[in-house]
Write a protein that holds these residues in place. Sequence first.
Motif, short mmCIF file in Angstrom:
data_model
loop_
_atom_site.label_atom_id
_atom_site.label_comp_id
_atom_site.label_asym_id
_atom_site.label_seq_id
_atom_site.Cartn_x
_atom_site.Cartn_y
_atom_site.Cartn_z
N THR A 141 0.83 -1.12 -0.14
CA THR A 141 -0.19 -0.01 -0.09
C THR A 141 0.90 1.32 -0.03
N ASN A 142 1.77 1.36 1.11
CA ASN A 142 2.61 2.57 1.22
C ASN A 142 3.56 2.75 -0.03
N ASN A 143 4.19 1.31 -0.88
CA ASN A 143 4.85 1.44 -1.68
C ASN A 143 4.39 1.97 -3.22
N ILE A 144 3.18 1.60 -3.33
CA ILE A 144 2.14 2.17 -4.50
C ILE A 144 1.87 3.82 -4.27
N ARG A 145 1.62 3.94 -3.04
CA ARG A 145 1.67 5.40 -2.65
C ARG A 145 2.76 6.47 -3.02
N GLN A 146 4.00 5.72 -2.60
CA GLN A 146 5.31 6.61 -2.50
C GLN A 146 5.66 6.50 -4.15
N THR A 147 5.48 5.53 -4.76
CA THR A 147 5.74 5.42 -6.14
C THR A 147 4.95 6.44 -7.17
N VAL A 148 3.54 6.41 -7.09
CA VAL A 148 2.87 7.23 -7.75
C VAL A 148 2.93 9.12 -7.50
N THR A 149 3.25 9.10 -6.06
CA THR A 149 3.24 10.58 -5.56
C THR A 149 4.41 10.94 -5.98
N SER A 150 5.60 10.05 -6.03
CA SER A 150 7.09 10.54 -6.34
C SER A 150 6.91 10.79 -7.80
N LEU A 151 6.57 10.08 -8.61
CA LEU A 151 6.58 9.98 -10.19
C LEU A 151 5.66 11.39 -10.68
N ALA A 152 4.65 11.66 -10.00
CA ALA A 152 3.88 12.70 -10.25
C ALA A 152 4.76 14.30 -9.95
N TYR A 154 7.91 14.47 -9.93
CA TYR A 154 8.96 14.39 -10.60
C TYR A 154 8.45 14.90 -12.26
N LEU A 155 7.42 14.43 -12.65
CA LEU A 155 6.74 15.01 -13.77
C LEU A 155 6.38 16.41 -13.79
N ILE A 156 5.97 16.71 -12.60
CA ILE A 156 5.52 18.17 -12.41
C ILE A 156 6.74 19.34 -12.12
N MET A 162 13.02 12.91 -6.73
CA MET A 162 11.57 12.38 -6.93
C MET A 162 11.88 11.18 -8.08
N LYS A 163 12.69 11.45 -8.80
CA LYS A 163 12.69 10.29 -9.92
C LYS A 163 13.37 8.97 -9.36
N ARG A 164 14.42 9.36 -8.59
CA ARG A 164 15.01 8.42 -7.85
C ARG A 164 14.08 7.58 -6.80
N LYS A 165 13.36 8.29 -6.22
CA LYS A 165 12.51 7.75 -5.28
C LYS A 165 11.53 6.81 -5.83
N ALA A 166 11.06 7.38 -7.01
CA ALA A 166 9.95 6.65 -7.65
C ALA A 166 10.35 5.44 -8.24
N GLN A 167 11.71 5.41 -8.64
CA GLN A 167 12.27 4.25 -9.19
C GLN A 167 12.69 3.28 -8.04
#
Length: 237
Positions: A141-152, A154-156, A162-167
Amino acid sequence: MEKNVKKEAWLHFCVSSIGGFMGAYAIINHCDLLASSQTSNMIHIVHNLFEPEHSLLIYMVLAALVYACGNVTYVLLHKFIKLDTKIISLGLTSVAFILVSVLNFVENSYLAMLPLFFAAPIQWNAYAGDAGYGSSTIFSTNNIRQTVTSLASYLIDGDIKMKRKAQFFGMTLLFFHIGVALASVAEIFWARESIWLGFLPLAVSAVCCMWYKEVKVFSFGKKSEALESIVEEQVNI
């Protein structure tokens, strides 16, 4: 230092495959019971209080107590045992797999899964904070949250952190579900006896652990205050 962080990250990914295997094995072979987490079990405990039949309540409470004991055991190991808890966790998970294979003859899934209820939180605590990120190896659950929020983010903003965190969190999710896939395929051929296939990601993780601790096998100190603060901020239980 950066090299050690990368090694620790790969160790975290490998151990996540163990978490995925444990979670999938329990759900597939034991009546959708997730032995890696207590959220659903605690809901069932409260719900069962309002049911006319309370036959499973004692087992649900026992599972919660064993899970709590796993967390207490980690604290004791961390404070009083000088062998690194990452290594101890792998050893205890191995023992848990063996005990599950013995208890599989029991019809009650809660009793059969008690070894995983105990081992899972120890693994979670031992590998929390790897590479500076508060990521769980036993649920998503938390891994999905962190992936999505970090990727978002980074894109913004284009923030490379944030890219490394999403990775990192994305790779954790990938390896977790590699473990799920292993448990799913193994169940087709061996049903409950597929618990023995859990030793495959365990062996890979053990090798990776030795690679990570190439120089320093034993850890006598606690995590730095900086790392503890990072973990406290990022872990979402």
